[in-house]
Scaffold this motif. Structure first.
Motif, PDB file in Angstrom:
ATOM      1  N   LEU A 572      34.500  46.587  39.985  1.00 42.20           N
ATOM      2  CA  LEU A 572      35.736  46.728  41.018  1.00 42.20           C
ATOM      3  C   LEU A 572      35.358  45.967  42.134  1.00 42.20           C
ATOM      4  CD1 LEU A 572      36.372  50.527  40.579  1.00 42.20           C
ATOM      5  CD2 LEU A 572      37.398  48.853  39.348  1.00 42.20           C
ATOM      6  N   SER A 573      36.532  45.178  42.603  1.00 48.31           N
ATOM      7  CA  SER A 573      36.324  44.417  43.775  1.00 48.31           C
ATOM      8  C   SER A 573      36.668  45.406  44.975  1.00 48.31           C
ATOM      9  CB  SER A 573      37.333  43.399  44.027  1.00 48.31           C
ATOM     10  OG  SER A 573      38.717  43.820  43.810  1.00 48.31           O
ATOM     11  N   VAL A 574      35.820  45.290  45.892  1.00 50.76           N
ATOM     12  CA  VAL A 574      35.689  46.142  47.282  1.00 50.76           C
ATOM     13  C   VAL A 574      36.021  45.369  48.642  1.00 50.76           C
ATOM     14  CG1 VAL A 574      34.383  47.886  48.381  1.00 50.76           C
ATOM     15  CG2 VAL A 574      34.128  47.637  46.241  1.00 50.76           C
ATOM     16  N   THR A 575      37.144  45.546  49.383  1.00 49.21           N
ATOM     17  CA  THR A 575      37.403  45.079  50.463  1.00 49.21           C
ATOM     18  C   THR A 575      37.665  46.216  51.474  1.00 49.21           C
ATOM     19  OG1 THR A 575      38.905  43.641  49.051  1.00 49.21           O
ATOM     20  CG2 THR A 575      39.410  43.924  51.267  1.00 49.21           C
ATOM     21  N   ILE A 576      37.452  45.723  52.673  1.00 54.17           N
ATOM     22  CA  ILE A 576      37.829  46.399  54.103  1.00 54.17           C
ATOM     23  C   ILE A 576      39.032  45.940  54.727  1.00 54.17           C
ATOM     24  CG2 ILE A 576      36.901  47.373  56.232  1.00 54.17           C
ATOM     25  CD1 ILE A 576      33.922  46.966  55.265  1.00 54.17           C
ATOM     26  N   LEU A 577      39.980  46.916  54.799  1.00 56.76           N
ATOM     27  CA  LEU A 577      41.255  46.694  55.556  1.00 56.76           C
ATOM     28  C   LEU A 577      41.251  47.365  56.943  1.00 56.76           C
ATOM     29  CD1 LEU A 577      43.782  46.384  52.827  1.00 56.76           C
ATOM     30  CD2 LEU A 577      42.446  44.395  53.905  1.00 56.76           C
ATOM     31  N   SER A 578      40.838  46.901  58.089  1.00 54.70           N
ATOM     32  CA  SER A 578      40.853  47.619  59.162  1.00 54.70           C
ATOM     33  C   SER A 578      41.618  46.961  60.562  1.00 54.70           C
ATOM     34  CB  SER A 578      39.260  47.369  59.775  1.00 54.70           C
ATOM     35  OG  SER A 578      39.087  48.192  60.904  1.00 54.70           O
ATOM     36  N   GLY A 579      41.936  47.782  61.262  1.00 55.18           N
ATOM     37  CA  GLY A 579      42.780  47.372  62.637  1.00 55.18           C
ATOM     38  C   GLY A 579      41.624  47.337  63.569  1.00 55.18           C
ATOM     39  N   ASP A 580      40.685  47.651  63.502  1.00 60.08           N
ATOM     40  CA  ASP A 580      39.489  47.343  64.659  1.00 60.08           C
ATOM     41  C   ASP A 580      39.036  45.805  65.018  1.00 60.08           C
ATOM     42  OD1 ASP A 580      37.833  48.362  66.477  1.00 60.08           O
ATOM     43  OD2 ASP A 580      36.315  49.290  65.350  1.00 60.08           O
ATOM     44  N   ARG A 581      38.308  45.779  65.890  1.00 59.53           N
ATOM     45  CA  ARG A 581      38.055  44.265  66.352  1.00 59.53           C
ATOM     46  C   ARG A 581      37.111  43.799  65.208  1.00 59.53           C
ATOM     47  NH1 ARG A 581      34.841  48.038  68.993  1.00 59.53           N
ATOM     48  NH2 ARG A 581      32.471  47.549  69.251  1.00 59.53           N
ATOM     49  N   SER A 582      36.992  42.599  65.136  1.00 58.97           N
ATOM     50  CA  SER A 582      36.339  41.891  64.276  1.00 58.97           C
ATOM     51  C   SER A 582      34.874  42.054  64.284  1.00 58.97           C
ATOM     52  CB  SER A 582      36.680  40.110  64.373  1.00 58.97           C
ATOM     53  OG  SER A 582      36.010  39.695  63.423  1.00 58.97           O
ATOM     54  N   SER A 583      34.250  42.107  65.348  1.00 55.09           N
ATOM     55  CA  SER A 583      32.761  42.216  65.525  1.00 55.09           C
ATOM     56  C   SER A 583      32.282  43.557  64.789  1.00 55.09           C
ATOM     57  CB  SER A 583      32.254  42.064  66.906  1.00 55.09           C
ATOM     58  OG  SER A 583      32.902  43.091  67.566  1.00 55.09           O
ATOM     59  N   ALA A 584      33.179  44.510  65.123  1.00 56.49           N
ATOM     60  CA  ALA A 584      32.897  46.038  64.378  1.00 56.49           C
ATOM     61  C   ALA A 584      33.179  45.955  62.946  1.00 56.49           C
ATOM     62  CB  ALA A 584      33.510  47.221  65.148  1.00 56.49           C
ATOM     63  N   VAL A 585      33.961  45.488  62.601  1.00 59.93           N
ATOM     64  CA  VAL A 585      34.218  45.514  61.086  1.00 59.93           C
ATOM     65  C   VAL A 585      33.197  44.524  60.426  1.00 59.93           C
ATOM     66  CG1 VAL A 585      35.878  44.862  59.225  1.00 59.93           C
ATOM     67  CG2 VAL A 585      36.887  45.516  61.283  1.00 59.93           C
ATOM     68  N   ALA A 586      32.676  43.400  61.195  1.00 60.09           N
ATOM     69  CA  ALA A 586      31.938  42.721  60.342  1.00 60.09           C
ATOM     70  C   ALA A 586      30.515  43.378  60.194  1.00 60.09           C
ATOM     71  CB  ALA A 586      31.708  41.269  61.283  1.00 60.09           C
ATOM     72  N   GLY A 587      30.144  43.967  61.369  1.00 58.76           N
ATOM     73  CA  GLY A 587      28.873  44.898  61.282  1.00 58.76           C
ATOM     74  C   GLY A 587      28.953  45.687  60.082  1.00 58.76           C
ATOM     75  N   ILE A 588      29.776  46.637  60.031  1.00 55.26           N
ATOM     76  CA  ILE A 588      30.014  47.616  58.894  1.00 55.26           C
ATOM     77  C   ILE A 588      30.060  46.954  57.406  1.00 55.26           C
ATOM     78  CG2 ILE A 588      31.382  49.434  57.846  1.00 55.26           C
ATOM     79  CD1 ILE A 588      30.074  50.279  60.283  1.00 55.26           C
ATOM     80  N   ALA A 589      30.848  45.973  57.341  1.00 53.50           N
ATOM     81  CA  ALA A 589      30.549  44.904  56.130  1.00 53.50           C
ATOM     82  C   ALA A 589      29.341  44.342  55.723  1.00 53.50           C
ATOM     83  CB  ALA A 589      31.722  43.795  56.276  1.00 53.50           C
ATOM     84  N   LYS A 590      28.807  43.966  56.893  1.00 51.84           N
ATOM     85  CA  LYS A 590      27.122  43.562  56.538  1.00 51.84           C
ATOM     86  C   LYS A 590      26.249  44.586  56.029  1.00 51.84           C
ATOM     87  CE  LYS A 590      23.516  40.944  58.843  1.00 51.84           C
ATOM     88  NZ  LYS A 590      22.940  40.244  59.757  1.00 51.84           N
ATOM     89  N   ALA A 591      26.474  46.028  56.702  1.00 53.28           N
ATOM     90  CA  ALA A 591      25.572  46.938  56.578  1.00 53.28           C
ATOM     91  C   ALA A 591      26.061  47.578  54.806  1.00 53.28           C
ATOM     92  CB  ALA A 591      25.967  48.149  57.396  1.00 53.28           C
ATOM     93  N   LEU A 592      27.152  47.459  54.456  1.00 54.88           N
ATOM     94  CA  LEU A 592      27.672  47.799  53.143  1.00 54.88           C
ATOM     95  C   LEU A 592      27.256  46.617  52.162  1.00 54.88           C
ATOM     96  CD1 LEU A 592      30.496  50.077  54.100  1.00 54.88           C
ATOM     97  CD2 LEU A 592      28.421  50.962  53.207  1.00 54.88           C
ATOM     98  N   ASP A 593      27.247  45.337  52.512  1.00 57.96           N
ATOM     99  CA  ASP A 593      27.187  44.006  51.555  1.00 57.96           C
ATOM    100  C   ASP A 593      28.459  44.021  51.124  1.00 57.96           C
ATOM    101  OD1 ASP A 593      26.018  42.204  50.511  1.00 57.96           O
ATOM    102  OD2 ASP A 593      25.346  43.018  48.860  1.00 57.96           O
TER     103      ASP A 593
END
Length: 749
Positions: A572-593
């Motif tokens: 399954l493909s996994v995506t994050i769709l967020s309204g938060d600022r880019s730096s915060a989303v990027a940090g979580i995305a990196k933590a979850l690969d």
């Protein structure tokens, strides 16, 4: 017209007006001029009943939607206007009695008692008639055979009247209104079998099928009782939720007096005294007192949760340690516990593709079976002209083609799956959702509140112990999430609380207090420091000078890393769709690969992303929690939300998981795939049975007795197959390992 007639009409009119007033008071305001009313319709027992009830209500001009629930025998009606339509009269016109739903749990189930009594009578008659039949088949003399036939008739007649009355009443209710249901051919079959047997007995015939008539009733009642028990099992989950809500609460009046009010009379703003051992009656906020609550039902939290002044508590939580005073924030019917109850009651409301096929098959059943039996009778009359033989074979065709297995194929699996999900801490709102979940190819996550939890985490590296102790003292005076994170990380310093003075909080800025003659501030650097800070953040200052700086990070939801790996491993493909600022989303995305993520999205942007995925042929599971996620949750192929989500998020999502861990997602996917396989197997069993049984019966190789046995066995097989959806483990974590393996197998296929 006579005065008496006028009086009767006037009384009826007053009764209808009174009923309409009660319906209006019991209806739930959905906003925008829409209302929802829940009615109990105890006469529903099959797919045809659901169709009749929903169509009768949908014809009313004010009704927007009607959804019948066969498990709870209720119908939810959404309507518009200032006064409710006459729904009870509309249902009465098609043969169904209805009344306002009662919130109180019934400890006695009259329908189950009636079924058990009818089953006992038919079982007693069937066994005794079978014993007499064995003697006849063994070669009894003519006089003995005739006596046994009359004894069998005497046992069969009251069985048809009492036990068979369940089918007769249902068939007559359908026929008198110009429609049919599956009980019509059943009634015809057992009546013809008894009538032909009585004819043979009167004419000293060698064979009689009293055993077939009574055995058919017995086996049909077994299937109907099992079906009712299975639905009551799902209803028992709802009952367990209802039991968690007390019948009333102690309310403190403005003059200090106290009353015990029924839970339905508690209004927002009322003060409630919650004693130790009491359950929270409605959602509310603590205004005085400190205690610990067992909140396992609401959040899945296994440890007691500390609450104090300002804490929000949800209905159903158990007070463990000390009395507290609450202010009600919602009515009982609007509280969290009531919402969870409605979610379980809605588990069967949506009829998926398979369910609709089963309903169509059940509607086609009566004319097809009647035609097959009639053609069989004509065919055998043409072959040998023996009306007795032709009638016996036609009866066997009527009996053997009973669609019990087909009718149970989908609902039994959905009922078991709903219970299975509940055991895993997941509430299913819509029966069709379990099928849609099995079809997903992509998963989209919101970030804040979904991949992360609301409590931030304080990074204490580089903070001196003394500075941390002072920061903890200040932070304990605020309920702000950042303050709470620092307070949780700081060591206990309760002994120095008395040294703090002039503690105040500046909204949006931070906390200020005096300690040992010094002024301390904890909050934004731009406010806490006299000099302009190069980088804003959370700092502790003494007289305007920085003495410590705190890095605040979001906390990943438990199970997030493992769940993302699991989903990706399953294909399954996994995506994050967020309204938060880019730096915060990027940090979580990196933590979850997670490589695919988008930040700064408005609610419409998320919907557009999901629409694009749909246009590309990808079915998406959306997991979100906030108000801004509601449009996306609604637009997705299927959706999930945590129990901590906003009200509209929980209402919109197809599934709500009660545990903090995201392991609920692979567990739900696993259950969905297993349920889909079981549904397909059940259809194969039902279709295969009919494909084999009908030609054999029409060829004259099946007696009415064998037909009754074969039909009942097919139903039992379908129910047993559905029950293979095994019970859940003790914790959600126990589901992760087996779910991973099964999801990998699904992806490999």
């Amino acid at each position: 017209m006579s005065c008496c007639a006028h009086g009767v009409e006037l009384t009826a009119a007053i009764g209808r007006a009174s009923s309409q007033d009660e319906i209006a008071l019991a209806s739930r305001d959905l906003g925008n001029g829409s209302w929802q009313t829940s009615l109990s319709v105890p006469g529903m027992h099959c797919g045809t009943c659901i169709q009749s009830v929903e169509e009768a209500l949908s014809r009313l001009p004010q009704v927007e939607r009607a959804r019948a629930n066969l498990t709870t025998r209720r119908v939810a009606v959404t309507w518009r206007g200032t006064a409710p339509p006459d729904m009870i009269a509309a249902l009465a016109a098609v043969g169904y009695k209805a009344h306002l739903d009662e919130a109180e749990e019934r400890t006695f189930d009259p329908e189950m008692a009636r079924l058990i009594r009818a089953l006992a009578v038919s079982g007693f008659a069937a066994m005794n008639i079978m014993m007499l039949s064995v003697s006849i088949w063994s070669g009894a003399e003519a006089e003995t055979r005739q006596a046994f036939h009359w004894i069998s008739a005497a046992l069969a007649l009251p069985t048809l009247i009492y036990s068979g009355g369940i089918f007769y009443r249902s068939a007559w209710a359908a026929l008198r209104r110009g429609r049919t249901n599956m009980d019509v051919p059943i009634s015809i079959g057992i009546t013809l079998a008894f009538g032909l047997s009585l004819y043979d007995t009167l004419h000293h015939g060698h064979q009689a099928y009293f055993d077939a008539a009574t055995s058919l009733i017995f086996f049909l009642l077994i299937g109907r009782t099992l079906d009712h028990a299975m639905r009551q099992r799902a209803r028992g989950v709802i009952g367990s939720l209802i039991r968690l809500s007390p019948r009333g609460a102690t309310v403190e009046r403005s003059d200090g007096s106290r009353d015990y009010l029924p839970i339905g009379e508690i209004e927002p703003g009322m003060a409630i005294i919650l004693a130790v051992g009491d359950r929270v009656p409605v959602d509310g906020r603590v205004v005085s007192g400190t205690s610990s609550l067992d909140c396992a039902l609401a959040t899945g939290e296994s440890m007691p949760v500390a609450v104090t002044t300002g804490s929000f508590v949800q209905a159903g939580a158990l007070n463990l340690s000390a009395p507290v005073r609450l202010v009600a924030a919602a009515r009982a019917r609007d509280s969290f516990l009531a919402e969870m109850t409605r979610l379980m009651e809605a588990a069967e409301d949506g009829r998926a593709r398979y369910r609709r096929i089963a309903d169509r098959a059940a509607r086609l059943y009566s004319p097809v079976v009647h035609l097959a039996a009639f053609l069989t009778f004509l065919g055998w009359m043409a072959v040998n002209g023996d009306w007795h033989n032709a009638t016996s074979i036609a009866i066997a065709v009527l009996i053997i083609t009973c669609p019990c297995a087909l009718g149970l194929a989908v609902p039994i699996v959905q009922v078991v799956a709903a219970r299975r999900l509940f055991d895993a801490g997941i509430m299913m709102k819509d029966g069709s959702a379990i099928e849609r979940l099995a079809e997903v190819e992509a998963v989209c996550f919101d970030k804040t509140g979904t991949l992360t939890i609301g409590t931030p985490r304080a990074d204490l590296r580089g903070v001196a112990p003394e500075a941390l102790e002072i920061a903890g003292l200040l932070a304990r005076h605020s309920s702000h999430p950042v303050s709470q994170a620092i307070a949780m990380a700081a060591p206990g310093a309760a002994g120095r609380h008395a040294d703090l003075s002039e503690v105040s909080e500046q909204a949006g800025l931070g906390l200020e207090a005096h300690l040992d003659g010094q002024r301390y501030r904890l909050g934004r650097a731009s406010w806490a420091l006299d000099a302009q800070s190069a980088a804003d953040g959370t700092v502790l200052s003494c007289n305007g000078k920085e003495i410590a700086r705190f890095a605040i990070a979001e906390t990943l939801r438990p199970g997030a890393v493992e769940t993302v790996k699991l989903l990706r491993h399953a294909g399954l493909s996994v995506t994050i769709l967020s309204g938060d600022r880019s730096s915060a989303v990027a940090g979580i995305a990196k933590a979850l690969d997670i490589e695919d993520f988008a930040a700064g999205l408005l609610p419409g942007d998320k919907v557009a992303r999901l629409a694009q995925a749909k246009a590309e042929g990808r079915r998406t599971l959306m997991v979100g929690d906030g108000l801004n996620d509601a449009p996306a949750l609604s637009a997705a192929h299927v959706s999930m939300a945590p129990a901590t989500a906003a009200d509209i998020g929980r209402s919109t999502a197809d599934f709500v998981f009660l545990y903090d861990s995201l392991a609920a997602i692979p567990a739900a996917l696993d259950i969905a795939h297993k349920a889909g396989r079981l549904v397909r197997q059940n259809f194969a069993i039902a279709i295969g049975y009919n494909a084999l049984a009908i030609p054999v019966a029409m060829a004259g190789y099946v007696t009415p007795l064998l037909a009754a046995l074969a039909m009942s066995v097919s139903s039992v097989i379908v129910v047993a197959n559905a029950l293979r959806l095994r019970p859940a483990g003790h914790t959600i974590e126990e589901e992760v390992a087996p779910s991973a393996e099964r999801l990998r197998m699904v992806a490999a296929k």
